[in-house]
Design a protein around this motif. Structure first.
Motif: not given
Ligand SMILES: [Zn+2]
Length: 361
Positions: A297-302, A309-318, A324-329
């Motif tokens: 759940q944590r933003c790797p940047n900030c 912030q984790r969007h399961h439907n389009d597999h993106e973390y915003r 922004r990055t792929n949520d699996d990363r």
């Protein structure tokens, strides 16, 4: 030792066993009872008292209705005392009728391991399906990897979309897709279900065979995966894995499956970890487990923790910070960060949730 003092001689006389066999029997039985005792204490008896409060009573061995059973004949054999590798390619084993020498079938890597200096330990001889198996543990001393010599850090996140997703300190990621594996597991599950419905003697036997085949296949997958990971990074790598004890995977998926399937999945992840640990140690790398809290759940940047912030439907973390990055990363990147903190001196690195301030527009 107390048990041995009391019954060693009577067992030898009653069953005509040699001394090693008696000791082996005592060891095996006490070990099994120890495990049973531990398992009993992990599942305490509970009841509701008149005030409706739950009371727990730790179970002891007295709770067993029957003694622990041994269905498979087995015996420990000490190397060079009870079993010996012979120069003619056979193996000699001490039996009740003296020493015999027999042919054996070994897995293909057996000779390679022997040549590489692996040593053989106390083996267990067991009889199953009318065949005799000698289970020989092999060990090799390795130089422990010191924290100071670590050159690479790799965060490894285990999941369902990707069996593993990695992130390393040169900002590269690798994904090993889990789709093919999921598909094959699904097929195994379907066959199992059909056989369970049949519930005949024959179907039960086939069910057992299929479960074993599935386990062998999964072990093979894990072996290959662990090997690929260890070989990809050179020695002196710190692999960071999340501690899976008490963790359930993606809750959404959990609701759709049953407990048994989830157990199997956890077992596979646990096995991968074990394989990775010994393979990494062999080449002089290190594997650590860290708290899994907020790693997905944590933003790797900030560093903000926000599940939404984790969007399961389009597999993106915003993130609100713009990252922004792929949520699996995300999981792998956060594990990488915990690895950095570990090297910096934090022996038990973990994330804590900080208060998020929402700014009204
Ligand atoms: Zn952020």
């Amino acid at each position: 030792m107390r048990l041995q003092d009391k019954i060693y001689h009577s067992i030898r006389e009653d069953f005509q066993l040699n001394s090693q066999m008696v000791i082996s029997a005592l060891k095996t039985v006490t070990a099994r009872y120890k495990t049973t005792k531990e398992q009993l204490s992990q599942n305490p008896y509970r009841y509701q008292d008149d005030k409706g409060k739950w009371q727990y009573i730790t179970k002891t061995l007295e709770w067993l209705r029957k003694p622990v059973n041994f269905r498979i004949p087995q015996c420990d054999l000490v190397r060079n005392r009870n079993y010996r590798l012979l120069s003619n390619g056979k193996i000699s084993i001490t039996t009740l009728e003296g020493t015999i020498s027999v042919d054996f079938l070994a897995p293909p890597e057996w000779q390679t391991l022997l040549n590489e200096g692996w040593s053989l330990g106390t083996a267990k001889l067991i009889r199953q399906n009318k065949s005799w198996y000698l289970c020989v543990p092999m060990s090799k001393a390795t130089e422990p990897c010191e924290k100071e010599s670590v050159k690479n850090i790799v965060g490894i996140d285990r999941g369902l979309n990707f069996i593993v997703a990695t992130a390393d300190n040169s900002n590269k990621s690798f994904f090993y897709s889990g789709r093919a594996i999921q598909h094959k597991r699904h097929q195994f599950a379907k066959t199992r279900q059909k056989l369970q419905l049949k519930n005949t003697r024959k179907s039960r036997r086939r069910l057992l065979a299929i479960s074993k085949r599935e386990n062998r296949w999964m072990s093979d997958v894990n072996h290959c995966l662990a090997k690929a990971l260890v070989n990809h990074y050179s020695a002196d790598t710190l692999f960071v894995l999340e501690d899976l004890t008490g963790i359930t995977f993606d809750e959404k998926i959990l609701r759709e499956t049953n407990q048994q399937r989830n157990d199997k999945r956890s077992w596979a992840f646990y096995q991968l970890e074990q394989f990775l640990k010994y393979k990494a140690e062999e080449v002089g790398s290190l594997v650590i487990n860290v708290s899994a809290k907020y790693t997905s759940q944590r933003c790797p940047n900030c560093g903000i923790v926000d599940k939404a912030q984790r969007h399961h439907n389009d597999h993106e973390y915003r993130c609100t910070c713009g990252y922004r990055t792929n949520d699996d990363r995300v999981g792998a990147l956060n594990l990488l960060e915990l690895g950095r903190r570990f090297l910096a001196g934090d022996s038990k690195p973990k994330f804590v949730k900080t208060k998020t301030i929402s700014i009204a527009d």
